[in-house]
Design an enzyme around this catalytic site. Structure first.
Site, PDB file in Angstrom:
ATOM      1  N   GLY A 286     -15.666  -4.328 -11.130  1.00 18.87           N
ATOM      2  CA  GLY A 286     -15.165  -4.657  -9.622  1.00 18.87           C
ATOM      3  C   GLY A 286     -15.702  -3.556  -8.847  1.00 18.87           C
ATOM      4  O   GLY A 286     -16.023  -2.826  -9.407  1.00 18.87           O
TER       5      GLY A 286
ATOM      6  N   GLY B 208     -13.862  -3.514 -17.317  1.00 24.02           N
ATOM      7  CA  GLY B 208     -14.077  -3.833 -15.724  1.00 24.02           C
ATOM      8  C   GLY B 208     -15.087  -3.268 -15.115  1.00 24.02           C
ATOM      9  O   GLY B 208     -16.076  -2.814 -15.138  1.00 24.02           O
TER      10      GLY B 208
ATOM     11  N   ASP C 279     -13.902   7.248  -3.102  1.00 22.62           N
ATOM     12  CA  ASP C 279     -13.264   7.322  -4.601  1.00 22.62           C
ATOM     13  C   ASP C 279     -13.519   7.578  -5.408  1.00 22.62           C
ATOM     14  O   ASP C 279     -13.575   7.773  -6.546  1.00 22.62           O
ATOM     15  CB  ASP C 279     -13.503   5.329  -4.617  1.00 22.62           C
ATOM     16  CG  ASP C 279     -12.123   4.782  -3.810  1.00 22.62           C
ATOM     17  OD1 ASP C 279     -11.421   4.636  -3.463  1.00 22.62           O
ATOM     18  OD2 ASP C 279     -12.522   3.278  -3.571  1.00 22.62           O
TER      19      ASP C 279
ATOM     20  N   SER D 161       0.618  -1.455   0.242  1.00 23.38           N
ATOM     21  CA  SER D 161      -0.082  -0.712   0.190  1.00 23.38           C
ATOM     22  C   SER D 161       0.730   0.929   0.195  1.00 23.38           C
ATOM     23  O   SER D 161       1.336   1.400   0.665  1.00 23.38           O
ATOM     24  CB  SER D 161      -0.767   0.022   0.952  1.00 23.38           C
ATOM     25  OG  SER D 161      -1.251   1.166   1.343  1.00 23.38           O
TER      26      SER D 161
ATOM     27  N   LEU E 263      -6.402   3.186 -13.954  1.00 23.63           N
ATOM     28  CA  LEU E 263      -6.827   3.301 -12.612  1.00 23.63           C
ATOM     29  C   LEU E 263      -5.700   2.622 -11.125  1.00 23.63           C
ATOM     30  O   LEU E 263      -5.110   2.890 -10.593  1.00 23.63           O
ATOM     31  CB  LEU E 263      -7.759   3.061 -11.825  1.00 23.63           C
ATOM     32  CG  LEU E 263      -9.117   3.916 -11.056  1.00 23.63           C
ATOM     33  CD1 LEU E 263      -9.395   4.884 -12.493  1.00 23.63           C
ATOM     34  CD2 LEU E 263     -10.366   3.333 -11.160  1.00 23.63           C
TER      35      LEU E 263
ATOM     36  N   LYS F 206     -13.995  -3.478   1.102  1.00 22.37           N
ATOM     37  CA  LYS F 206     -14.755  -1.882   1.239  1.00 22.37           C
ATOM     38  C   LYS F 206     -15.903  -2.471   0.928  1.00 22.37           C
ATOM     39  O   LYS F 206     -16.987  -1.597   1.933  1.00 22.37           O
ATOM     40  CB  LYS F 206     -14.653  -1.698  -0.188  1.00 22.37           C
ATOM     41  CG  LYS F 206     -12.903  -1.022   0.028  1.00 22.37           C
ATOM     42  CD  LYS F 206     -13.019  -0.439  -1.560  1.00 22.37           C
ATOM     43  CE  LYS F 206     -11.231  -0.185  -2.049  1.00 22.37           C
ATOM     44  NZ  LYS F 206     -11.058   1.300  -3.134  1.00 22.37           N
TER      45      LYS F 206
HETATM   46  P1  ATR Z   1     -11.188  -4.149  -7.435  1.00 24.03           P
HETATM   47  O1  ATR Z   1     -11.834  -3.832  -6.366  1.00 24.03           O
HETATM   48  O2  ATR Z   1      -9.352  -3.825  -7.925  1.00 24.03           O
HETATM   49  O3  ATR Z   1     -12.231  -3.821  -8.965  1.00 24.03           O
HETATM   50  P2  ATR Z   1     -11.875  -6.590  -8.192  1.00 24.03           P
HETATM   51  O4  ATR Z   1     -13.101  -6.435  -7.432  1.00 24.03           O
HETATM   52  O5  ATR Z   1     -10.861  -7.902  -7.897  1.00 24.03           O
HETATM   53  O6  ATR Z   1     -11.129  -5.160  -7.654  1.00 24.03           O
HETATM   54  O7  ATR Z   1     -12.315  -7.097  -9.780  1.00 24.03           O
HETATM   55  C1  ATR Z   1     -11.350  -7.012 -10.452  1.00 24.03           C
HETATM   56  C2  ATR Z   1     -11.612  -6.526 -11.937  1.00 24.03           C
HETATM   57  O8  ATR Z   1     -10.409  -6.779 -13.212  1.00 24.03           O
HETATM   58  C3  ATR Z   1     -12.317  -6.772 -12.679  1.00 24.03           C
HETATM   59  O9  ATR Z   1     -13.541  -6.646 -13.607  1.00 24.03           O
HETATM   60  C4  ATR Z   1     -11.643  -8.370 -13.067  1.00 24.03           C
HETATM   61  O10 ATR Z   1     -12.507  -9.487 -14.383  1.00 24.03           O
HETATM   62  P3  ATR Z   1     -13.391 -10.071 -14.091  1.00 24.03           P
HETATM   63  O11 ATR Z   1     -14.794  -9.759 -13.112  1.00 24.03           O
HETATM   64  O12 ATR Z   1     -13.598 -10.906 -14.933  1.00 24.03           O
HETATM   65  O13 ATR Z   1     -13.049 -11.527 -12.800  1.00 24.03           O
HETATM   66  C5  ATR Z   1     -10.914  -7.616 -13.919  1.00 24.03           C
HETATM   67  N1  ATR Z   1      -9.691  -8.889 -14.037  1.00 24.03           N
HETATM   68  C6  ATR Z   1      -9.077  -8.883 -13.669  1.00 24.03           C
HETATM   69  N2  ATR Z   1      -8.168  -9.851 -14.114  1.00 24.03           N
HETATM   70  C7  ATR Z   1      -8.023  -9.725 -15.416  1.00 24.03           C
HETATM   71  C8  ATR Z   1      -7.560 -10.207 -16.536  1.00 24.03           C
HETATM   72  N3  ATR Z   1      -6.380 -11.388 -16.461  1.00 24.03           N
HETATM   73  N4  ATR Z   1      -7.699  -9.586 -17.963  1.00 24.03           N
HETATM   74  C9  ATR Z   1      -9.525  -9.027 -17.517  1.00 24.03           C
HETATM   75  N5  ATR Z   1      -9.695  -8.678 -16.625  1.00 24.03           N
HETATM   76  C10 ATR Z   1      -9.321  -9.076 -15.000  1.00 24.03           C
END
Ligand code: ATR
Length: 502
Positions: free
Chosen positions: A369, A367, A341, A225, A454, A274
Site C-alpha cells: 500500500g 504489504g 516518510d 492521529s 510500521l 497522500k
Molecule cells: P497504507 O497507506 O497504510 O499502506 P493501504 O494503502 O490501504 O494503507 O495499504 C494497506 C496494506 O495492508 C495493503 O498492502 C493491504 O493488502 P491488499 O493490497 O491486499 O489490500 C494490507 N492489508 C490490509 N488488511 C490486510 C489483511 N487482513 N491481511 C493482509 N494484508 C492486509
C-alpha cells in the site's frame, strides 16, 4: 475569560423553578440558555412557558446571569428589557443543522449590525457536513474578520473552529467534560479531544490569537492521529506561537481551499489523501508555471526554497505520494508537496541497525500500500535487494516493477521465498493495528532478522512480540512516527522537534 453555560432545557421541571438562584452557585459569569427544539434544544414545553421561565430567571435579587442566549428571530421586548435591566448581555443565536448555508457571512453581518446597535452579540452555530462546508465556514470567518461574533462549526468536520476560535475571531467557543454532547449535532472528534482540558493543555487554547501560526493533519479518519500529540508539545517546549489541529476532510481540493482561507501554513497528510496531495500540488505548480507566476509544486520549483524542502519534494515525486504540504506565498494559494516518510522510515534504522542498510542486503517488505511505497523506495535507493509480499499479489507485482524488486503473495508460497530476503523484514500492512493478528503466522523467525513494524500503538504488535521472543532486534512503528514528524517539524519551523519522552 471562562464562562459557564446553563443549558436549562436539560433540567428537570422541578429544577427549572430555581433558575434565578444558579448564578450565585458558580464562580463564573453564566450564560443562560433554554433552547427550543428547532434550534437543537431539549425544551418540549410551550413557547410561552419558556419565555416565562426565562423572565423569572432574570428576576430581581441575587447574582444576575451575565448573558442570555436568545434565538435571533425572537422578538420579545419584555424579556429583552428584563435582561438589559439586570445588566445581562444578549447573545442572538442562529442555528443551522442542515449545513453551512451559502451567504453565511452576509447573514452574520446583518445579524451583527442589528445586534451591535443594541450591544448584543451575534452567534451562528452551523453543522459542517464535509469539506465543502469547511470551505464555506472558513471563508465566512475570513470575510467576518474584525466583526464581533460567536461563530462555530458543529460536528467533527467543524471542530477546527472551536480550537481556533482565538485565531478566527470567535468571541467564545463551547466545550464540556462530559461524555454526552451538550447539544445534538455538536459531536467533537472524540470526547477526549475537545474536552476543556484537551483544549487548554494540548492545544493551548488561551494562547491562540490572530498571529498564531496554524498547522495540522488532514485525513479520513483523523480522530486517532497521534500527530497533534507530537507537534503541539513541540511548539510549547520551544515557546512558539503555533498550534497543530486535526482536520477531518472528505474532499482534499475543497479542504485545501478552506485551509487557505484559514491561513494554514503546513499540513501533514495521511490516509487516504497522500497520492492526491502530490497530484494537486503538481497541478497547481504547473498552472502557476504556465501563468508565468512563481512556479511551485514538488520538483517544479527552480530554486530559492529551502534545501530541506526541495529534498523532501524530490522524495514525494519518487514515492508518488506526499505526506506533507507547505503553503507557499502570502495568501498560501499554493502548496509545496513533500514526503518525510522516507527519511522518517530510514532514521530509526540508521540509528539502530546501520549495517543492514548496506547495498546488497536482502530485505522483505510485507504489504504493497501507500506506506510500502515509501519503504520500498527508501530501501531500493540504498541498494538493498527487496522482496515485496502482499495479500493481493497484483499490487505486489505493480510495486515491485516500479522499483525493480522481487515479489510474491502474502501466503505460504511467498513466505517460502522469505528466508532469502530476511536480513530485514518490514511490516507495512494494517494487520496488528487493532492489537491482534499476524500478517505472516507461518514464518518462523530465526532470531537474526531485524524486524521493523510500521504499525504503531501503545503496545508492540503481536508480530513484533513474536519476533522479539525469537531473539530478533525489533523497531516499533512509534519510532518511524516520531522520525517523520521530526522531519515535518523541521519543515514547518526550521527547528528540531524536542524529544519530550520521559
Ligand atoms: P497504507 O497507506 O497504510 O499502506 P493501504 O494503502 O490501504 O494503507 O495499504 C494497506 C496494506 O495492508 C495493503 O498492502 C493491504 O493488502 P491488499 O493490497 O491486499 O489490500 C494490507 N492489508 C490490509 N488488511 C490486510 C489483511 N487482513 N491481511 C493482509 N494484508 C492486509
Amino acid at each position: 475569560m471562562d464562562l459557564a453555560e446553563l443549558r436549562a432545557d436539560f433540567l428537570r421541571p422541578s429544577e427549572l423553578a430555581h433558575l434565578a438562584r444558579f448564578p450565585a452557585l458558580v464562580d463564573l459569569p453564566v450564560i443562560l440558555t433554554l433552547r427550543r427544539p428547532e434550534d437543537g434544544g431539549q425544551w418540549r414545553g410551550a413557547e410561552a412557558d419558556r419565555r416565562r421561565l426565562l423572565r423569572a430567571a432574570l428576576g430581581p435579587g441575587g447574582r444576575p446571569y451575565a448573558f442570555l442566549d436568545l434565538e435571533h428571530d425572537l422578538a420579545d421586548a419584555e424579556l429583552e428589557g428584563a435582561a438589559r435591566a439586570r445588566g445581562c448581555r444578549l447573545i442572538r443565536s442562529y442555528h443551522n443543522f442542515r449545513g453551512v448555508p451559502p451567504g453565511l457571512a452576509a447573514r452574520m453581518r446583518r445579524m451583527a449590525r442589528a445586534a451591535g446597535a443594541r450591544g448584543d452579540l451575534p452567534k451562528a452555530a452551523v453543522r459542517v457536513r464535509g469539506s465543502r462546508d469547511q470551505r464555506r465556514l472558513a471563508e465566512a470567518f475570513r470575510e467576518l474578520e474584525g466583526v464581533e461574533k460567536i461563530l462555530l462549526g458543529m460536528g467533527e468536520y467543524g471542530s477546527f473552529s472551536s480550537i481556533l476560535a482565538g485565531k478566527l475571531g470567535s468571541w467564545l467557543t463551547y466545550s464540556w467534560p462530559g461524555r454526552r454532547p451538550a447539544s445534538p449535532g455538536f459531536a467533537p472528534p472524540s470526547e477526549a479531544q475537545l474536552n476543556p482540558r484537551t483544549l487548554l493543555e494540548l492545544y493551548r487554547f488561551r494562547r491562540i490569537g490572530p498571529d498564531t501560526a496554524v498547522y495540522g493533519v488532514v485525513g479520513h479518519p483523523i480522530a486517532h492521529s497521534r500527530s497533534p500529540h507530537l507537534h503541539n508539545p513541540g511548539f510549547a517546549a520551544l515557546g512558539l506561537d503555533a498550534v497543530y489541529v486535526p482536520f477531518l476532510a472528505d474532499r482534499l481540493p475543497a479542504f485545501l481551499r478552506a485551509a487557505e482561507a484559514l491561513g494554514v501554513r503546513g499540513l501533514s497528510v495521511t490516509v487516504p489523501f497522500k497520492q492526491q496531495a502530490l497530484r494537486l500540488a503538481l497541478r497547481a505548480g504547473l498552472q502557476a508555471a504556465k501563468g508565468g507566476a512563481q512556479p511551485g509544486g514538488a520538483g517544479l520549483h527552480p530554486g530559492g526554497e529551502s534545501p530541506l524542502l526541495s529534498a523532501a519534494g524530490a522524495e514525494a515525486l519518487a514515492v508518488g505520494a506526499a505526506n506533507t504540504l507547505i503553503a507557499e506565498g502570502a495568501g498560501g494559494r499554493r502548496w509545496r508537496a513533500a514526503n518525510t516518510d522516507v527519511a522518517g522510515f530510514l532514521a530509526p534504522l540508521e540509528r539502530e541497525a546501520p549495517a543492514v542498510l548496506q547495498p546488497g542486503t536482502e530485505a522483505t517488505v510485507l504489504g504493497a500500500g501507500g506506506a510500502a511505497r515509501a519503504v520500498v523506495h527508501a530501501l531500493t535507493r540504498q541498494g538493498l535487494n527487496v522482496l515485496v509480499l502482499n495479500r493481493t499479489p497484483a499490487r505486489a507485482r505493480a510495486l515491485a516493477h516500479r522499483f525493480g524488486c522481487a515479489w510474491g503473495g502474502l501466503d505460504t508460497q511467498g513466505a517460502a521465498r522469505l528466508p532469502d530476503y530476511s536480513a530485514l523484514i518490514v511490516q507495512t500492512t494494517t494487520v496488528g493495528l487493532d492489537g491482534a493478528g499476524d500478517p505472516l503466522p507461518g514464518y518462523r523467525f530465526r532470531g537474526e532478522e531485524i524486524v521493523y513494524d510500521l504499525v504503531y500503538g501503545p503496545e508492540p504488535t503481536p508480530f513484533l512480540l513474536r519476533a522479539r521472543a525469537a531473539g530478533c532486534r525489533t523497531i516499533a512503528g512509534e519510532e518511524m512516527l516520531r522520525a517523520q514528524a521530526s522531519e515535518q517539524f523541521r519543515l514547518y519551523t526550521g527547528r528540531d522537534l524536542p524529544d519530550l519522552r520521559q
